[in-house]
Write a protein that holds these residues in place. Structure first.
Motif, short mmCIF file in Angstrom:
data_model
loop_
_atom_site.label_atom_id
_atom_site.label_comp_id
_atom_site.label_asym_id
_atom_site.label_seq_id
_atom_site.Cartn_x
_atom_site.Cartn_y
_atom_site.Cartn_z
N GLN A 7 36.23 -10.85 -6.59
CA GLN A 7 35.23 -11.60 -7.37
C GLN A 7 33.82 -11.29 -6.88
O GLN A 7 32.89 -11.10 -7.65
N THR A 8 33.68 -11.24 -5.54
CA THR A 8 32.38 -10.94 -4.94
C THR A 8 31.91 -9.56 -5.40
O THR A 8 30.75 -9.38 -5.79
N LYS A 9 32.82 -8.59 -5.37
CA LYS A 9 32.46 -7.22 -5.79
C LYS A 9 32.00 -7.22 -7.24
O LYS A 9 31.00 -6.58 -7.57
N LYS A 10 32.78 -7.94 -8.09
CA LYS A 10 32.45 -7.99 -9.53
C LYS A 10 31.06 -8.58 -9.73
O LYS A 10 30.25 -8.04 -10.48
N GLU A 11 30.78 -9.71 -9.05
CA GLU A 11 29.50 -10.37 -9.21
C GLU A 11 28.37 -9.47 -8.74
O GLU A 11 27.30 -9.39 -9.34
N ASN A 12 28.67 -8.77 -7.64
CA ASN A 12 27.70 -7.84 -7.08
C ASN A 12 27.34 -6.74 -8.08
O ASN A 12 26.16 -6.43 -8.29
N ILE A 13 28.37 -6.19 -8.72
CA ILE A 13 28.14 -5.12 -9.71
C ILE A 13 27.37 -5.68 -10.90
O ILE A 13 26.39 -5.08 -11.35
N ASN A 14 27.77 -6.89 -11.35
CA ASN A 14 27.07 -7.53 -12.46
C ASN A 14 25.59 -7.68 -12.18
O ASN A 14 24.73 -7.34 -13.00
N LEU A 15 25.28 -8.21 -10.98
CA LEU A 15 23.88 -8.44 -10.62
C LEU A 15 23.14 -7.12 -10.44
O LEU A 15 22.00 -6.98 -10.87
N SER A 16 23.81 -6.14 -9.82
CA SER A 16 23.15 -4.84 -9.62
C SER A 16 22.76 -4.24 -10.96
O SER A 16 21.72 -3.59 -11.08
N ASN A 17 23.60 -4.46 -11.99
CA ASN A 17 23.28 -3.93 -13.32
C ASN A 17 22.06 -4.61 -13.92
O ASN A 17 21.32 -4.00 -14.69
N LYS A 18 21.88 -5.89 -13.57
CA LYS A 18 20.73 -6.63 -14.12
C LYS A 18 19.42 -6.26 -13.43
O LYS A 18 18.34 -6.55 -13.91
N LEU A 19 19.54 -5.69 -12.27
CA LEU A 19 18.36 -5.42 -11.44
C LEU A 19 17.53 -4.26 -12.01
O LEU A 19 18.09 -3.25 -12.41
N ASP A 20 16.22 -4.43 -12.05
CA ASP A 20 15.34 -3.34 -12.46
C ASP A 20 14.92 -2.58 -11.19
O ASP A 20 14.08 -3.07 -10.43
N LYS A 21 15.52 -1.43 -10.99
CA LYS A 21 15.29 -0.68 -9.74
C LYS A 21 13.83 -0.23 -9.58
O LYS A 21 13.41 0.13 -8.48
N GLU A 22 13.12 -0.21 -10.70
CA GLU A 22 11.72 0.22 -10.66
C GLU A 22 10.78 -0.91 -10.24
O GLU A 22 9.60 -0.67 -10.01
N ARG A 23 11.30 -2.13 -10.20
CA ARG A 23 10.41 -3.26 -9.90
C ARG A 23 10.91 -4.10 -8.73
O ARG A 23 10.92 -5.33 -8.77
N ILE A 24 11.34 -3.39 -7.68
CA ILE A 24 11.78 -4.07 -6.47
C ILE A 24 10.52 -4.47 -5.70
O ILE A 24 9.63 -3.65 -5.52
N PRO A 25 10.41 -5.75 -5.27
CA PRO A 25 9.20 -6.09 -4.49
C PRO A 25 9.14 -5.26 -3.20
O PRO A 25 10.16 -5.02 -2.57
N GLU A 26 7.93 -4.82 -2.90
CA GLU A 26 7.77 -3.99 -1.69
C GLU A 26 7.91 -4.82 -0.42
O GLU A 26 8.39 -4.35 0.59
#
Ligand code: IPE
Ligand code: IPE
Ligand code: MG
Length: 273
Positions: A7-26
């Motif tokens: 479940q943790t892995k699934k949630e992790n993948i779900n959230l990673s997909n939602k993440l905008d890799k171009e807008r990670i706070p520095e």
């Protein structure tokens, strides 16, 4: 246990997909709070919470580094934490020394630059010396910066900066009119470090407890009820995703969808004057 991991892995993948890799706070700042309550809830001494808190910090450093966030600033001991029972303060000071000794070679291998922010004067020489050698060893590391705030207080930091500026002014090195945000910033303990875009506070407390008073002026604030020893990669991803949904206006307004409509209203006002 296996099902939990899945479940943790699934949630992790779900959230990673939602993440905008171009807008990670520095730069992310964290008030790592709730260690004591975590332990007490489990019927354990508070020190167990502090120990668990260290392993969570190690995990979050890895996660933020992998996300390509560049700077993490964590609050480990405030100027007000001296008011705690002597045994807890002593435990924490010994913990800082023990952890730093154990982890410094890996920190260096990972090309992490480590910096301690705060007044180190009251700490024992053995801690001061490992802090100094760790900072010297890692000072040219470029991948990632970890700032650890110890015996840190935002008000004290501002007072010290004001004092230094007053001395420069009274000795004629600068004029009062030279004092601006840039000059003031350059006298803070965090000089050279960009302000955090995001502040995370765990344990649900809705206050900043004397942390980075100047630097947080326009940071986005994310508060979670999760206690620091329970904080995970998933919780960190949630904070970043929430940050990415914010509209950062810095006192301005969103770009206008109908600029000519606004313009015609303002010009009608001036005609009526
Ligand atoms: C944060 O956890 C760590 C330090 C302040 C050193 P606390 O020790 O404040 O834990 P709580 O807030 O009492 O649960
Ligand atoms: C803030 O937590 C300081 C650190 C996390 C090091 P505290 O537990 O000291 O803050 P308060 O007492 O809840 O404001
Ligand atoms: Mg606390």
């Amino acid at each position: 246990m296996r099902l939990n991991n899945l479940q943790t892995k699934k949630e992790n993948i779900n959230l990673s997909n939602k993440l905008d890799k171009e807008r990670i706070p520095e730069h992310v700042a964290i008030i790592m709070d709730g260690n004591g309550r975590w332990a007490t809830k489990k019927g354990l001494p508070r020190s167990f919470g502090h120990n668990k808190g260290v392993s969570v910090l190690k995990e979050i450093i890895k996660v933020s580094k992998n996300l390509d966030c560049k700077v993490l600033t964590v609050y480990a001991f405030s100027t007000e934490n001296w008011t705690r029972p002597f045994k807890e303060v002593d435990f924490l000071i010994n913990l800082f020394e023990k952890v730093l000794k154990k982890e410094i070679s890996e920190i260096h291998q990972e090309s992490i630059k480590i910096k301690f922010i705060g007044d180190l004067t009251p700490f024992p020489n053995s801690l001061k010396s490992i802090i100094n050698s760790s900072e010297a060893l890692t000072k040219n590391n470029k991948n990632f910066t970890l700032n650890i705030c110890v015996n840190y207080g935002g008000r004290q930091e501002i007072i010290k900066a004001a004092r230094k500026i007053a001395i420069k002014s009274s000795t004629g090195k600068i004029k009062p009119s030279d004092i601006d945000e840039q000059l003031f910033n350059s006298e803070l303990l965090t000089h050279g470090i960009k302000d955090p875009e995001l502040l995370i506070r765990t344990s649900g407390e809705k206050r900043i407890s004397n942390f980075l008073l100047w630097q947080l002026a326009y940071s986005e604030i994310y508060i979670t009820d999760v206690l620091w020893p329970d904080f995970t990669e998933i919780e960190f991803l949630k904070a970043i995703i929430d940050y990415q949904s914010r509209n950062r206006r810095f006192g301005g307004i969103e770009s206008l969808s109908n600029e000519s409509f606004e313009d015609s209203y303002y010009s009608s006002l001036s005609k009526n004057d």
